[in-house]
Write an enzyme that holds these catalytic residues in place. Structure first.
Site, PDB file in Angstrom:
ATOM      1  N   GLY A   1     -38.577   4.269 -11.766  1.00  0.00           N
ATOM      2  CA  GLY A   1     -38.135   3.964 -10.410  1.00  0.00           C
ATOM      3  C   GLY A   1     -37.543   2.564 -10.435  1.00  0.00           C
ATOM      4  O   GLY A   1     -38.204   1.616 -10.884  1.00  0.00           O
TER       5      GLY A   1
ATOM      6  N   GLN B   1     -40.414  14.483 -11.809  1.00  0.00           N
ATOM      7  CA  GLN B   1     -40.944  13.449 -10.916  1.00  0.00           C
ATOM      8  C   GLN B   1     -41.171  13.973  -9.499  1.00  0.00           C
ATOM      9  O   GLN B   1     -42.049  13.490  -8.788  1.00  0.00           O
ATOM     10  CB  GLN B   1     -39.985  12.245 -10.863  1.00  0.00           C
ATOM     11  CG  GLN B   1     -39.866  11.470 -12.157  1.00  0.00           C
ATOM     12  CD  GLN B   1     -38.684  11.939 -12.983  1.00  0.00           C
ATOM     13  OE1 GLN B   1     -38.246  13.087 -12.873  1.00  0.00           O
ATOM     14  NE2 GLN B   1     -38.169  11.066 -13.826  1.00  0.00           N
TER      15      GLN B   1
ATOM     16  N   ASP C   1     -30.308   4.127  -8.527  1.00  0.00           N
ATOM     17  CA  ASP C   1     -30.570   3.237  -9.651  1.00  0.00           C
ATOM     18  C   ASP C   1     -29.531   2.128  -9.755  1.00  0.00           C
ATOM     19  O   ASP C   1     -29.810   1.058 -10.282  1.00  0.00           O
ATOM     20  CB  ASP C   1     -30.665   4.034 -10.944  1.00  0.00           C
ATOM     21  CG  ASP C   1     -31.925   4.873 -10.942  1.00  0.00           C
ATOM     22  OD1 ASP C   1     -31.906   5.972 -10.357  1.00  0.00           O
ATOM     23  OD2 ASP C   1     -32.949   4.404 -11.473  1.00  0.00           O
TER      24      ASP C   1
END
Lengths: 350, 350
Positions: free
Chosen positions: A45, A194, A235
């Protein structure tokens, strides 16, 4: 309990590979081990990686016991390179290490010991700021959520992806805490799952109603009118709004636009990389083949079956309804509105 | 060796759940066991299911040893219902059972024994025709493949999905046999992984260069210009061209159109259901939650995590460049061109 925190001279992190089965903490004592933990996704993350790397830099400063300030600064430069190399796509990693290095080379510092103390304070600031920023993004994003909404979500963007609270899942959490009656469809998110493992676990803890779906079913539910809004993390966002996020996000952006469903990445401004013009300049990490070949330690296919495993993709800005940041929701035209939002000084941040 | 065949009074099938690790055959002696094998995906793929059900009807005719023709016909009607109920989406199952039942109630038959013999011959015809049809589709589809092409493929549509040769993967095989230098990106196809397990195994056997990718990465490769054509199978095509196929196919159709990549389902005319107007009328099978919760027998998430698992989706005709059939490639306007292609009598078929 935070996902990443400083604890008695060590970096304490939740081992996310053990969830949802075991809630385990691991202590790290060297920056090399933190780099490995980032690479192997003990912690993942974008914001959580940034915080982990910051504390990794503090470990580096303590590993080298020199009293020579210059020597320590040089050592930190090398440690920073090592940490940055752990994963290439999430810009928060580079952003956090550079913020630490900027302080480390500041002319205000005279002794190595001063440097070590200042670094710990700065890493704490980065971690503390992250929580404040997440709550602000959540408040901004929650204005988009109506009572009765079904929200489609990809990967994990909750407290586990940050120091605490979360980005996209933080928005969902805030809407839930505001008493809105919401439902979440969680993409399971191959290959690392995830969504199924981490986001489902977080929703379970928080009492948020959810269902896990295969990544490939998201469009089916959109086409059947079962999705009111898509929320994802990021990201790295280019200065034109193109957004790199977990592989599969591009599918969701295109399918959302095609079905008239609003699509919002939830991103702290630290995830926006003003140095790049467009998503074409974002490096896309290709991870090892065994994530596909041997899911969860069980061999699915033989070792000589070739695999491609890009970990991220880029969703061009034209598919994005808006970017939820701590400084407000940014909409088109993205180039000028992003430039404005990153320049705004955040309030009450360290 | 065929995927499904009649062998000494039994139905012999490859157990596809064991691949790519073991190539195992299983014999079935009752139509009830064939229905279970279809439900549990020992055999899957629309044409293979159709052939399996045909032979299942022959088993039913032999299970009931009555010499009363009417009683046998009634028993077959019940067996047909049982087989049809095994899976709801693929129309070939209904088509094959109805073809067998039509013969079983034909006025030409006088004795129960005549009926049994005629049914076996008809089931053999269905199986033999499937191979001929697949080779014709392959020849038609191979005209779309250029030397050097990279083909994106979803699920499994090879010999394992048919009696032999395959539909979409049959086109790929034909292009390869024609000496074209091709490369295949195989969607792994969660949750049952037919792409990673079955299509990869078939490509390996045939020497066709391939790479397995996560389903969620297909758009990434299209956006990077790495895909020249998308080929998929189909479980049911409505009379307007809307195409139901393995979950995730809709993503590929939308992403292909968005990226200017041609998108072709490869479908025998037996997969076209002229009784329905559009994809909205196609029943979508929802399979059990453990395919997501416990992939490959390993628990990924706890049993109380809610799951939705639609096995198919519908790609509207507007995303489809053309349908490759045994009678040629059908393009828009689909309603009239589909009506024409299903009416054409196939040549040299039983």
């Amino acid at each position: 309990m935070r996902t990443v925190e400083w604890n008695a001279g060590k970096v304490k992190m939740i081992d996310q590979r053990q969830l949802p089965w075991e809630f385990v903490h691991v202590d790290f004592e060297t920056h090399e081990d933190v780099a490995t933990a980032i690479k192997e996704m003990v912690v993942r993350g974008a914001p959580a990686i940034g915080a982990a790397a910051s504390f990794g830099m503090v470990l580096a400063a303590n590993q080298n016991t020199t009293s020579d300030l210059k020597a320590l600064q040089q050592y930190l430069g090398e440690a920073g390179e090592r940490l940055k190399a752990a994963r290439p796509t999430a810009v928060n990693l580079m952003w956090a290490v550079d913020r630490i290095l900027r302080l480390a080379t500041s002319s205000d510092l005279v002794t190595a010991e001063e440097l070590r103390e200042a670094l710990l304070q700065e890493a704490q600031n980065i971690a503390d700021d992250d929580v404040v920023i997440n709550r602000r993004m959540a408040a901004n994003g929650a204005t988009l959520i109506k009572d009765g909404d079904t929200i489609l979500h990809h990967c994990n963007t909750g407290m586990l992806a940050t120091v605490d609270y979360g980005t996209a899942l933080g928005v969902i959490r805030m809407a839930h805490e505001q008493g809105k009656n919401i439902h979440v469809l969680l993409d399971e998110t191959r290959p690392r799952m995830q969504g199924a493992r981490l986001s489902a676990w977080e929703c379970k803890q928080l009492g948020i109603p959810f269902e896990i779906i295969p990544d490939s079913a998201a469009g089916h539910f959109m086409a059947h009118g079962e999705v009111d809004i898509v929320l994802v993390g990021a990201d790295r966002v280019a200065s034109n709004g193109d957004t790199a996020n977990k592989i599969g996000t591009y599918h969701l952006g295109v399918l959302a636009k095609e079905n008239g469903v609003p699509f919002y990445p939830v991103v702290p401004t630290s995830t926006i990389d003003m140095n790049i013009q467009s998503g074409a300049d974002i490096p896309i990490e290709e991870r090892g083949p065994d994530e596909l070949r041997t899911p969860y330690g069980k061999a699915l296919v033989p070792e000589d079956y070739p695999v491609r495993n890009p970990a991220f993709d880029v969703t061009p800005a034209r598919y994005i309804t808006g970017l939820v940041t701590e400084n407000g929701i940014v909409r088109a035209p993205f180039i000028e509105n992003i430039a404005r939002v990153v320049q705004e000084r955040p309030l009450n941040l360290t």
